[in-house]
Design a protein around this motif. Structure first.
Motif, PDB file in Angstrom:
ATOM      1  N   THR A   1       9.375   3.199 -15.080  1.00  0.00           N
ATOM      2  CA  THR A   1       9.279   2.118 -16.056  1.00  0.00           C
ATOM      3  C   THR A   1       8.861   0.815 -15.374  1.00  0.00           C
ATOM      4  O   THR A   1       9.008   0.663 -14.169  1.00  0.00           O
ATOM      5  CB  THR A   1      10.639   1.877 -16.752  1.00  0.00           C
ATOM      6  N   MET A   2       8.399  -0.136 -16.199  1.00  0.00           N
ATOM      7  CA  MET A   2       7.941  -1.405 -15.653  1.00  0.00           C
ATOM      8  C   MET A   2       9.058  -2.118 -14.907  1.00  0.00           C
ATOM      9  O   MET A   2       8.873  -2.604 -13.804  1.00  0.00           O
ATOM     10  CB  MET A   2       7.441  -2.322 -16.781  1.00  0.00           C
ATOM     11  N   SER A   3      10.236  -2.141 -15.514  1.00  0.00           N
ATOM     12  CA  SER A   3      11.307  -2.941 -14.926  1.00  0.00           C
ATOM     13  C   SER A   3      11.735  -2.372 -13.575  1.00  0.00           C
ATOM     14  O   SER A   3      11.994  -3.126 -12.652  1.00  0.00           O
ATOM     15  CB  SER A   3      12.496  -3.038 -15.870  1.00  0.00           C
ATOM     16  N   SER A   4      11.755  -1.016 -13.454  1.00  0.00           N
ATOM     17  CA  SER A   4      12.195  -0.488 -12.174  1.00  0.00           C
ATOM     18  C   SER A   4      11.108  -0.643 -11.113  1.00  0.00           C
ATOM     19  O   SER A   4      11.409  -0.871  -9.957  1.00  0.00           O
ATOM     20  CB  SER A   4      12.629   0.967 -12.303  1.00  0.00           C
ATOM     21  N   SER A   5       9.836  -0.550 -11.523  1.00  0.00           N
ATOM     22  CA  SER A   5       8.785  -0.685 -10.524  1.00  0.00           C
ATOM     23  C   SER A   5       8.728  -2.114  -9.993  1.00  0.00           C
ATOM     24  O   SER A   5       8.310  -2.362  -8.884  1.00  0.00           O
ATOM     25  CB  SER A   5       7.427  -0.253 -11.069  1.00  0.00           C
ATOM     26  N   LYS A   6       9.179  -3.066 -10.806  1.00  0.00           N
ATOM     27  CA  LYS A   6       9.202  -4.461 -10.373  1.00  0.00           C
ATOM     28  C   LYS A   6      10.177  -4.676  -9.225  1.00  0.00           C
ATOM     29  O   LYS A   6       9.964  -5.500  -8.357  1.00  0.00           O
ATOM     30  CB  LYS A   6       9.639  -5.360 -11.537  1.00  0.00           C
ATOM     31  N   THR A   7      11.265  -3.927  -9.239  1.00  0.00           N
ATOM     32  CA  THR A   7      12.286  -4.149  -8.235  1.00  0.00           C
ATOM     33  C   THR A   7      12.042  -3.339  -6.955  1.00  0.00           C
ATOM     34  O   THR A   7      12.801  -3.453  -6.009  1.00  0.00           O
ATOM     35  CB  THR A   7      13.678  -3.792  -8.795  1.00  0.00           C
ATOM     36  N   LEU A   8      11.006  -2.502  -6.959  1.00  0.00           N
ATOM     37  CA  LEU A   8      10.750  -1.695  -5.762  1.00  0.00           C
ATOM     38  C   LEU A   8      10.342  -2.576  -4.588  1.00  0.00           C
ATOM     39  O   LEU A   8       9.601  -3.540  -4.745  1.00  0.00           O
ATOM     40  CB  LEU A   8       9.624  -0.687  -6.029  1.00  0.00           C
ATOM     41  N   LEU A   9      10.813  -2.182  -3.428  1.00  0.00           N
ATOM     42  CA  LEU A   9      10.411  -2.843  -2.193  1.00  0.00           C
ATOM     43  C   LEU A   9       9.076  -2.207  -1.792  1.00  0.00           C
ATOM     44  O   LEU A   9       8.961  -0.985  -1.755  1.00  0.00           O
ATOM     45  CB  LEU A   9      11.492  -2.546  -1.157  1.00  0.00           C
ATOM     46  N   VAL A  10       8.064  -3.028  -1.540  1.00  0.00           N
ATOM     47  CA  VAL A  10       6.754  -2.471  -1.165  1.00  0.00           C
ATOM     48  C   VAL A  10       6.408  -2.910   0.259  1.00  0.00           C
ATOM     49  O   VAL A  10       6.299  -4.103   0.537  1.00  0.00           O
ATOM     50  CB  VAL A  10       5.651  -2.920  -2.148  1.00  0.00           C
ATOM     51  N   LEU A  11       6.256  -1.948   1.148  1.00  0.00           N
ATOM     52  CA  LEU A  11       5.947  -2.271   2.543  1.00  0.00           C
ATOM     53  C   LEU A  11       4.438  -2.390   2.745  1.00  0.00           C
ATOM     54  O   LEU A  11       3.658  -1.838   1.974  1.00  0.00           O
ATOM     55  CB  LEU A  11       6.489  -1.190   3.488  1.00  0.00           C
ATOM     56  N   GLU A  12       4.062  -3.123   3.786  1.00  0.00           N
ATOM     57  CA  GLU A  12       2.649  -3.239   4.141  1.00  0.00           C
ATOM     58  C   GLU A  12       2.489  -2.932   5.621  1.00  0.00           C
ATOM     59  O   GLU A  12       3.402  -3.156   6.409  1.00  0.00           O
ATOM     60  CB  GLU A  12       2.157  -4.664   3.863  1.00  0.00           C
ATOM     61  N   ASN A  13       1.312  -2.453   5.985  1.00  0.00           N
ATOM     62  CA  ASN A  13       1.037  -2.241   7.406  1.00  0.00           C
ATOM     63  C   ASN A  13       0.987  -3.582   8.112  1.00  0.00           C
ATOM     64  O   ASN A  13       0.737  -4.616   7.496  1.00  0.00           O
ATOM     65  CB  ASN A  13      -0.297  -1.509   7.590  1.00  0.00           C
ATOM     66  N   PHE A  14       1.216  -3.549   9.418  1.00  0.00           N
ATOM     67  CA  PHE A  14       1.148  -4.779  10.207  1.00  0.00           C
ATOM     68  C   PHE A  14       0.095  -4.569  11.288  1.00  0.00           C
ATOM     69  O   PHE A  14       0.317  -3.839  12.257  1.00  0.00           O
ATOM     70  CB  PHE A  14       2.524  -5.080  10.809  1.00  0.00           C
ATOM     71  N   ILE A  15      -1.070  -5.176  11.070  1.00  0.00           N
ATOM     72  CA  ILE A  15      -2.208  -4.948  11.969  1.00  0.00           C
ATOM     73  C   ILE A  15      -2.798  -6.292  12.388  1.00  0.00           C
ATOM     74  O   ILE A  15      -3.052  -7.154  11.537  1.00  0.00           O
ATOM     75  CB  ILE A  15      -3.275  -4.070  11.274  1.00  0.00           C
ATOM     76  N   ALA A  16      -2.982  -6.475  13.684  1.00  0.00           N
ATOM     77  CA  ALA A  16      -3.550  -7.713  14.234  1.00  0.00           C
ATOM     78  C   ALA A  16      -2.755  -8.942  13.781  1.00  0.00           C
ATOM     79  O   ALA A  16      -3.340  -9.992  13.495  1.00  0.00           O
ATOM     80  CB  ALA A  16      -5.028  -7.843  13.860  1.00  0.00           C
ATOM     81  N   GLY A  17      -1.453  -8.795  13.689  1.00  0.00           N
ATOM     82  CA  GLY A  17      -0.606  -9.941  13.348  1.00  0.00           C
ATOM     83  C   GLY A  17      -0.558 -10.274  11.874  1.00  0.00           C
ATOM     84  O   GLY A  17      -0.004 -11.307  11.496  1.00  0.00           O
ATOM     85  N   ARG A  18      -1.126  -9.422  11.048  1.00  0.00           N
ATOM     86  CA  ARG A  18      -1.120  -9.700   9.607  1.00  0.00           C
ATOM     87  C   ARG A  18      -0.598  -8.506   8.826  1.00  0.00           C
ATOM     88  O   ARG A  18      -0.846  -7.355   9.201  1.00  0.00           O
ATOM     89  CB  ARG A  18      -2.552  -9.985   9.125  1.00  0.00           C
ATOM     90  N   ILE A 200       5.152 -12.851  20.299  1.00  0.00           N
ATOM     91  CA  ILE A 200       4.333 -11.646  20.498  1.00  0.00           C
ATOM     92  C   ILE A 200       2.989 -11.902  19.820  1.00  0.00           C
ATOM     93  O   ILE A 200       2.916 -12.013  18.594  1.00  0.00           O
ATOM     94  CB  ILE A 200       5.040 -10.409  19.906  1.00  0.00           C
ATOM     95  N   SER A 201       1.935 -12.016  20.613  1.00  0.00           N
ATOM     96  CA  SER A 201       0.658 -12.424  20.022  1.00  0.00           C
ATOM     97  C   SER A 201       0.053 -11.320  19.163  1.00  0.00           C
ATOM     98  O   SER A 201       0.406 -10.134  19.285  1.00  0.00           O
ATOM     99  CB  SER A 201      -0.306 -12.901  21.101  1.00  0.00           C
ATOM    100  N   HIS A 202      -0.857 -11.721  18.289  1.00  0.00           N
ATOM    101  CA  HIS A 202      -1.471 -10.813  17.322  1.00  0.00           C
ATOM    102  C   HIS A 202      -2.068  -9.583  18.001  1.00  0.00           C
ATOM    103  O   HIS A 202      -2.765  -9.702  18.996  1.00  0.00           O
ATOM    104  CB  HIS A 202      -2.589 -11.542  16.554  1.00  0.00           C
ATOM    105  N   GLY A 203      -1.771  -8.428  17.435  1.00  0.00           N
ATOM    106  CA  GLY A 203      -2.365  -7.193  17.949  1.00  0.00           C
ATOM    107  C   GLY A 203      -1.587  -6.533  19.072  1.00  0.00           C
ATOM    108  O   GLY A 203      -1.888  -5.413  19.458  1.00  0.00           O
TER     109      GLY A 203
END
Ligand code: NAD
Length: 488
Positions: A1-18, A200-203
């Motif tokens: 449902t919309m309400s539960s998807s809103k509360t999901l934690l969404v991870l992102e990759n971490f590449i070159a410091g971003r 810790i520098s980028h990358g």
């Protein structure tokens, strides 16, 4: 449902410091409720390629920093994780199913210590020098970082085991492409947020989230990643060995175990019993070092068994965020099923289940009914050839059997394909030394369990691994040595 998807934690990759979003995601479950609560990037070759490029770009500057500069950065990162210890502990407990107490007292403090330990040890290595006076030559060794380190870790001690690799890799001047388990990626992602502040520098450290077959394999097969440090199952390690063979990569493999405890009739049972209950069931039995075969000498067998079962029954299983709980949830529905099936197989072979699965009932609070819980389970009257005595179950199941002589128990303890850790319980010092020498095991603890000095080698024999990790061992693994000869 919309309400539960809103509360999901969404991870992102971490590449070159971003932080970079991914085009598709994997559901990650909260093991204590059975709910999807987080989405982990389902990365592949492309993301690994970008991470390797970033690590390559970062290498010249990072590798030319002095050990002291890198040491200061590692210490800073340790301080930042420690500052947020409670937040990390709660996240680890929710993501993995382990108790908040275990995460607070073991996982996160150890992750902090991993950085402090290698921040210190990197300052104290020396190289070798020999003189060949007759030939007028001086030989010396020089050590340099290997390059881009590929680091792959499992789900049982997520941040603890990942930092045990990242810390020595970057302390030695390598840059990193790391992949935690797709089932437990949250704390690794949280740690990435602290890198910049630590300096810790980028990358320098890139985190690519996703499955073993896509991300893991892309790292293993990448020609520009000359070194792989892997902790996980023996089966996966075999695949990694095959896939990396064409590139002659440096491999460190920390794998499974089927760890025996040898309890002699002169053991101090007041110490041995609580310690062996803990060594069998700590972290839901999901530690590679957990005891799963307990050999007890005939004279004390009945007493041991009675007291061991009594002590096991005291363990409280349930909501991991309750600080009085001893055991939380197993990692996944599939894993719980697998562990339960081992108990069923033992029963079908005629073994006796003294407590736990199928014998006692487990009462869970309303919110935890769909969680992946089971009771600590003790099996006896089981043959050494049984799959429960030969295969790694990696859950809260332990077998207790009797033995007669020292000679006999050494042979039986060694009678499995694994060789990671063993414990010996006896008050006879000569026996303790004698038996420890003969056990085929990378680690032998006598009259204790899980007491570690990170200076010394850690790792397994036989199917439990290749290579060792520790102050000197990790330094040797994460550097290349060169011998230089000077004629004068
Ligand atoms: P696993 O082998 O399934 O996975 C470990 C990691 O490898 C995960 O990140 C996974 O995604 C990745 N992976 C899977 N297939 C891959 C492939 N083909 N190529 C590259 N990477 C791949 O192990 P697990 O179930 O996550 O962890 C449990 C196992 O780890 C147990 O066997 C346990 O004994 C072992 N373990 C060993 C130690 C040790 O120090 N010896 C410590 C903890 C756990």
């Amino acid at each position: 449902t919309m309400s539960s998807s809103k509360t999901l934690l969404v991870l992102e990759n971490f590449i070159a410091g971003r932080f970079v979003p991914c085009s598709s995601y994997i559901d990650s479950y909260n093991p204590s409720t059975g709910d999807v609560y987080c989405r982990v990037p389902d990365s592949g070759k492309e993301e690994v390629e970008a991470a390797v490029r970033a690590a390559k770009d970062a290498f010249p500057i990072w590798s030319s920093k002095s050990p002291l500069e890198r040491s200061q950065i590692l210490n800073k990162l340790a301080d930042l994780i420690e500052r947020d210890l409670e937040v990390f502990a709660q996240a680890e407990s929710k993501d993995q199913g382990k108790t908040i107490t275990f995460a607070r007292t073991v996982d996160i403090p150890r992750a902090v210590y991993n950085f402090r330990f290698f921040a210190s040890s990197i300052l104290h290595h020396t190289t070798e020098c020999t003189e060949m006076a007759a030939a007028g030559c001086l030989h010396y060794t020089s050590r340099t970082p290997v390059g881009i380190a590929g680091l792959i870790s499992p789900w049982n001690l997520p941040l603890y085991l990942l930092t045990w690799k990242i810390a020595p890799a970057i302390a030695c001047g390598n840059t990193v492409v790391a992949k935690p388990s797709e089932m437990t990626s949250v704390t690794a992602w949280m740690m990435c947020k602290l890198f910049e502040k630590a300096g810790i520098s980028h990358g320098v450290v890139n985190m690519v989230f996703g499955t073993g077959s896509k991300v893991g394999e892309a790292i293993v097969c990448h020609p520009d990643v000359p070194l792989i440090s892997f902790t996980g199952s023996t089966l996966t390690a075999q695949r990694i060995t095959e896939k990396s063979a064409p590139h002659c990569k440096k491999l460190s493999l920390e794998l499974g175990g089927k760890n025996p405890a040898l309890v002699f009739d002169d053991a101090d049972l007041n110490q041995c019993i609580p310690a062996t209950v803990r060594s069998s069931f700590a972290n839901q039995g999901e530690i590679c070092l957990c005891t799963s075969r307990i050999f007890v000498q005939k004279g004390i067998y009945n007493e041991f068994l009675k007291r061991f079962v009594e002590e096991t029954k005291k363990w409280k299983v349930g909501n991991p965020s309750d600080p009085t709980v001893d055991m939380g949830a197993l990692i996944s529905k599939e894993h719980l099923e697998k562990v339960r099936n081992y108990v069923k197989k033992a029963q079908a072979e005629g073994a006796r289940i003294l407590c736990g699965e199928g014998v006692d009932s487990l009462s869970l609070s309303a919110g935890n009914q769909k969680g992946y819980f089971m009771l600590p389970t003790v099996i006896t009257e089981i043959k050494d050839e049984s799959c429960c005595m030969q295969e790694e179950i990696f859950g809260p199941v332990t077998c207790v059997v009797a033995f007669d002589t020292e000679e006999e128990v050494i042979e039986r303890a060694n009678g499995v394909k694994y060789g990671l850790a063993a414990t010996v319980w006896s008050s006879n010092v000569s026996r303790v030394h004698r038996v420890a020498q003969r056990l085929q095991s990378g680690l032998v603890w006598t009259n204790c369990w899980l007491v570690r000095d990170l200076n010394l080698p850690f790792g397994g024999m036989k199917a439990s691994g290749v290579g060792r990790e520790g102050a000197k061992d990790s330094y040797e693994f994460f550097t290349e040595v060169k011998t230089i000869t000077i004629k004068h």
